[in-house]
Design a protein around this motif. Structure first.
Motif, short mmCIF file in Angstrom:
data_model
loop_
_atom_site.label_atom_id
_atom_site.label_comp_id
_atom_site.label_asym_id
_atom_site.label_seq_id
_atom_site.Cartn_x
_atom_site.Cartn_y
_atom_site.Cartn_z
N GLY A 226 0.82 -1.21 0.00
CA GLY A 226 0.00 0.00 0.00
C GLY A 226 0.85 1.25 0.00
O GLY A 226 1.76 1.40 0.81
N ARG A 227 0.55 2.16 -0.93
CA ARG A 227 1.31 3.40 -1.03
C ARG A 227 0.69 4.54 -0.22
O ARG A 227 1.15 5.67 -0.27
CB ARG A 227 1.43 3.82 -2.49
CG ARG A 227 2.10 2.77 -3.39
CD ARG A 227 3.59 2.66 -3.10
NE ARG A 227 4.24 1.82 -4.10
CZ ARG A 227 4.85 0.67 -3.85
NH1 ARG A 227 4.91 0.20 -2.62
NH2 ARG A 227 5.43 -0.01 -4.82
N GLY B 212 0.49 4.68 3.04
CA GLY B 212 1.21 4.96 4.27
C GLY B 212 1.59 3.71 5.05
O GLY B 212 2.72 3.58 5.50
N ALA C 61 -3.46 6.13 13.78
CA ALA C 61 -2.12 6.69 13.65
C ALA C 61 -2.08 8.22 13.74
O ALA C 61 -1.00 8.78 13.79
CB ALA C 61 -1.49 6.22 12.35
C1 LIG Z 1 -4.69 10.15 10.13
C2 LIG Z 1 -4.49 9.29 8.93
C3 LIG Z 1 -4.56 9.85 7.67
C4 LIG Z 1 -4.40 9.05 6.53
N1 LIG Z 1 -4.48 9.66 5.32
C5 LIG Z 1 -4.38 8.89 4.20
C6 LIG Z 1 -4.52 9.49 2.92
O1 LIG Z 1 -4.74 10.70 2.79
N2 LIG Z 1 -4.42 8.69 1.83
C7 LIG Z 1 -4.19 7.33 1.94
O2 LIG Z 1 -4.13 6.66 0.93
N3 LIG Z 1 -4.04 6.76 3.14
C8 LIG Z 1 -4.14 7.50 4.26
N4 LIG Z 1 -4.02 6.89 5.49
C9 LIG Z 1 -3.82 5.42 5.53
C10 LIG Z 1 -5.14 4.66 5.42
O3 LIG Z 1 -5.69 4.48 6.71
C11 LIG Z 1 -4.97 3.27 4.78
O4 LIG Z 1 -3.89 2.64 5.36
C12 LIG Z 1 -4.76 3.30 3.28
O5 LIG Z 1 -5.76 4.03 2.64
C13 LIG Z 1 -4.75 1.90 2.73
O6 LIG Z 1 -4.44 1.91 1.33
P1 LIG Z 1 -3.07 1.28 0.80
O7 LIG Z 1 -2.96 -0.08 1.40
O8 LIG Z 1 -3.23 1.24 -0.66
O9 LIG Z 1 -2.00 2.19 1.27
C14 LIG Z 1 -4.15 7.67 6.65
C15 LIG Z 1 -4.05 7.12 7.93
C16 LIG Z 1 -4.20 7.90 9.05
C17 LIG Z 1 -4.10 7.29 10.39
#
Ligand SMILES: Cc1cc2nc3c(=O)[nH]c(=O)nc-3n(C[C@H](O)[C@H](O)[C@H](O)COP(=O)(O)O)c2cc1C
Ligand code: FES
Lengths: 506, 166
Positions: A144-145, A147, A478
């Motif tokens: 996952g990109r 985060g 987080a």
């Molecule tokens: C406070 C907070 C803000 C986040 N903001 C984003 C965001 O703007 N975009 C994003 O893709 N993931 C964000 N994440 C991570 C997501 O919770 C999640 O891990 C992610 O959308 C999963 O997609 P991926 O596996 O493709 O990364 C955030 C997490 C936290 C705790």
């Protein structure tokens, strides 16, 4: 004569529309027949607006363009003429996979999209079983990109194996982290790749409906994505009969409402359902009980937009880039006080120093680099002493940081790290969803404590460390959990700033 | 601090408002989870979410008023009162800080004579903080309406503010 002027928001923020007007006027004056394509950005933001002119089938770059440069652009002369775009150092040194078409094609021209490799992945996926697709994604090593870096194939498999009458694919396009803009650039520059990636995800897991949750701060990206979905539907890439396969997938663009925490996936799901963006406790995982309680894939824009190229070129090709458990390419976003900022897609593994000193060329102000915040407002501040750290998930974790969405914000020696630590706490206080106490109250106490330290009470540093520990261990998500990263990295790596605060107060 | 001038449509009778809100809700009837799109549409029409719209939306969606009100107040975008004629958003986030954003914000506040979230007494300009516009490689960044502005400097800001106040 064919000319490209980006429609990307960064190019427009730097005057691209005015350049288009000037070029049109100049061409009219000369009686030229001028075709202007509004492409995505090539990612060299310091050269935006970057105009390209076709000469004997080769695109020549010119930038940063001003309206007063119109005549020079059409003559391809003067100091801002940079030669063939593909020969520029910044372009030559990249491995563009996810961004292969961004800046190259007209973002909303589906024919051009297909001519440049688009839809090949979806066509291949239509001939594969869900299991085969999952295996391919797992083999590619894609994580996952957004985060957290969770393996995308494993997430999809969980949703695929869940039994439910309805499943969903949700794209997280909330991109709230400072220093990040890859999602925006992708959506503005190659929106069909996200549409294609979501359709593949839907076919794989058995979801017929997708949503893109797109932040309201991105009006250009919203408009481009909405138009892309309309066109994809008209061309039967989306709808009841995806590319004539008899299988259904459709999607909608939903606009956020200015809450950072809605980037957290469970908060995002609540927001999509029309509720307050409060974080949900996990388990249950969204993969099993997500949107409206149904199994849901939640993935970042870049994760999903990378899927088509993996299927087009094969998992092995993608996994051939990168190092260790960080496979494939990373879309670095270089921002802040830098001589050369923008988007640079490369295999994982460059060192932080290579990125900051070499690619970015140091600071724009010309002063020494003091700190680099990696991974957004919840990421740690790195001092130059840690510039040997290779860019990868585990490598950054080992240094007490995270790569997050791969944004880097560079600061020169004018930065006061006490203020940066305070800002991190303040941001957390402003954006907390309010559900858990360590985050909601902890952040407010954090601001107060740092203010007192700044006013000359260094004895409170252990209290700040305790508070950070409580936030890290006790927060539900987080936001509260990672705010200690920027705070404690500032305290640890820049003790002089905290000592100075005391001297100043004395 | 004076509030922005009331916009003319506030003079419309409440029944008109309720009817129009019901139309907006009906336009979104096919959506799953329609509340945010509805609130965006209401705000696009009135410049804020009028208090009187809340019970109408609640009834139409079979929610409590408190639930709808809770959603309105949760999100930074939704306003309970009209903003000034122009909303100037300045980025306060880290990448813009690194490029001198704080100085730009200070200058804007001084020139407009207002703080964050406030509106000039003539109702012309509302100043809002924003945390990242995705223009982090060409900051400090700003936004007026849907128009984005990069590499904000003192001169650009003075000209911009003059234009907004004219
Ligand atoms: C406070 C907070 C803000 C986040 N903001 C984003 C965001 O703007 N975009 C994003 O893709 N993931 C964000 N994440 C991570 C997501 O919770 C999640 O891990 C992610 O959308 C999963 O997609 P991926 O596996 O493709 O990364 C955030 C997490 C936290 C705790
Ligand atoms: S930090 Fe200001 S635009 Fe991203």
């Amino acid at each position: 004569m064919k000319v490209w002027v980006p429609r990307d928001a960064a190019a427009r923020a730097l005057g691209a529309d005015e350049v288009v007007t000037a070029l049109t006027d100049e061409a009219a004056k000369r009686g030229f027949d001028l075709t202007i394509v509004r492409n995505g950005s090539r990612g060299m933001v310091w050269l935006e607006p970057l105009v390209e002119v076709e000469v004997d089938g080769v695109r020549h770059a010119f930038g940063p363009a001003l309206p007063s440069d119109a005549a020079a652009i059409l003559d391809l002369s003067g100091p801002k003429a940079l030669g063939p775009t593909d020969d520029l150092d910044w372009m030559k040194r990249q491995d563009r996979l996810t961004f292969q078409r961004v800046g190259v094609i007209d973002p909303l021209d589906l024919g051009e999209y297909e001519a440049h490799g688009g839809l090949a992945g979806l066509r291949r996926a239509l001939g594969m079983s869900g299991q085969d697709i999952v295996d391919e994604i797992k083999e590619s090593g894609l994580r996952g990109r957004g985060g957290a870096g969770f393996p995308t194939g494993i997430k999809w498999d969980t949703v695929r194996l869940a039994e439910a009458p309805q499943k969903y694919v949700v794209c997280n396009a909330d991109e709230g982290d400072s220093g990040t803009f890859a999602d925006r650039m992708l959506m503005e520059g190659d929106p069909f790749s996200l549409v294609e990636g979501m359709a593949i995800a839907g076919l794989c897991v058995g979801a017929t409906k997708g949503y893109v949750y797109l932040r309201s701060e991105y009006p250009d990206a919203i408009a481009t994505m909405q138009e892309a979905v309309r066109r994809a539907r008209a061309a039967r890439v989306l709808g009841a009969d995806v590319l004539g396969s008899g299988r259904a997938f459709d999607m909608e663009i939903r606009v956020g409402a200015g809450a950072y925490v809605c980037g957290e996936e469970t908060s995002l799901l609540n927001s999509l359902e029309g509720k307050r963006g409060i974080v949900r406790a996990k388990p249950p995982l969204p993969a099993l009980e997500g949107l409206f309680g149904k199994p849901t894939v939640v993935n970042n824009v870049i994760s999903l937009a990378t899927v088509p190229v993996i299927l087009e070129k094969g998992a092995a090709h993608y996994a051939g880039f990168g190092r260790g458990r960080s496979k494939g390419t990373v879309t670095l976003q270089i921002a802040g006080n830098v001589a050369r900022g923008g988007l640079f897609e490369t295999a994982f593994g460059l060192s932080l120093g290579e990125i900051v000193d070499d690619l970015a060329g140091g600071t724009r102000s010309g002063r020494p680099v003091k700190a680099v915040q990696v991974g957004g407002p919840l990421g740690a501040y790195f001092p130059p002493a840690k510039f040997a750290t290779p860019f990868g998930y585990e490598e950054f974790d080992a240094e007490g940081g995270l790569i997050g969405h791969a944004g880097l914000v560079v600061f020169d020696d004018g930065v006061d790290m006490v203020r940066q630590a305070r800002f991190a706490m303040e941001f957390c206080a402003v954006e907390s969803c309010g559900k858990c106490t360590p985050c909601r109250i902890g952040a407010v106490r954090g601001v107060e404590t740092i203010d007192r330290i700044a006013a000359g009470e260094p004895g409170l540093l252990p209290l700040l460390a305790d508070l950070c520990e409580t936030m890290r261990d006790g927060s539900l998500c987080a936001l509260g959990g990672f705010t200690p990263f920027p705070v404690m990295s500032a305290v640890t790596h820049f003790p002089d700033d905290f000592a100075k605060a005391r001297e100043a107060a004395e | 601090m004076m509030r922005a001038r009331a916009l003319p449509f506030r003079k419309r009778p409440m029944t008109d408002l309720a009817d129009r809100v019901r139309d907006i809700v009906a336009d979104h009837a096919a959506l799953e989870g329609p509340l945010l799109p509805i609130l965006h549409a209401v705000q696009a029409e009135w410049g804020h979410v009028p208090e009187a719209a809340v019970p109408v939306i609640a009834e139409a969606l079979n929610l409590s008023r408190a639930e709808v009100y809770g959603v309105v107040t949760f999100y930074h975008d939704f306003r309970e009162r009209p903003a000034g004629q122009h909303v100037l958003k300045l980025c306060r986030a880290e990448a813009c800080q690194a490029q001198g954003g704080a100085g730009i914000a200070k200058l804007a506040q001084a020139r407009l004579g207002i703080g964050w979230h406030e509106t000039t007494p003539d109702g012309r300009v509302t100043l809002e903080p924003v945390y990242c516009l995705g223009l982090c490689a060409c900051g400090p960044s700003a936004m007026v309406g849907d128009q984005v502005i990069g590499r904000m400097d003192r001169e650009k800001l003075e000209t911009l503010i003059e234009g907004l106040r004219a």
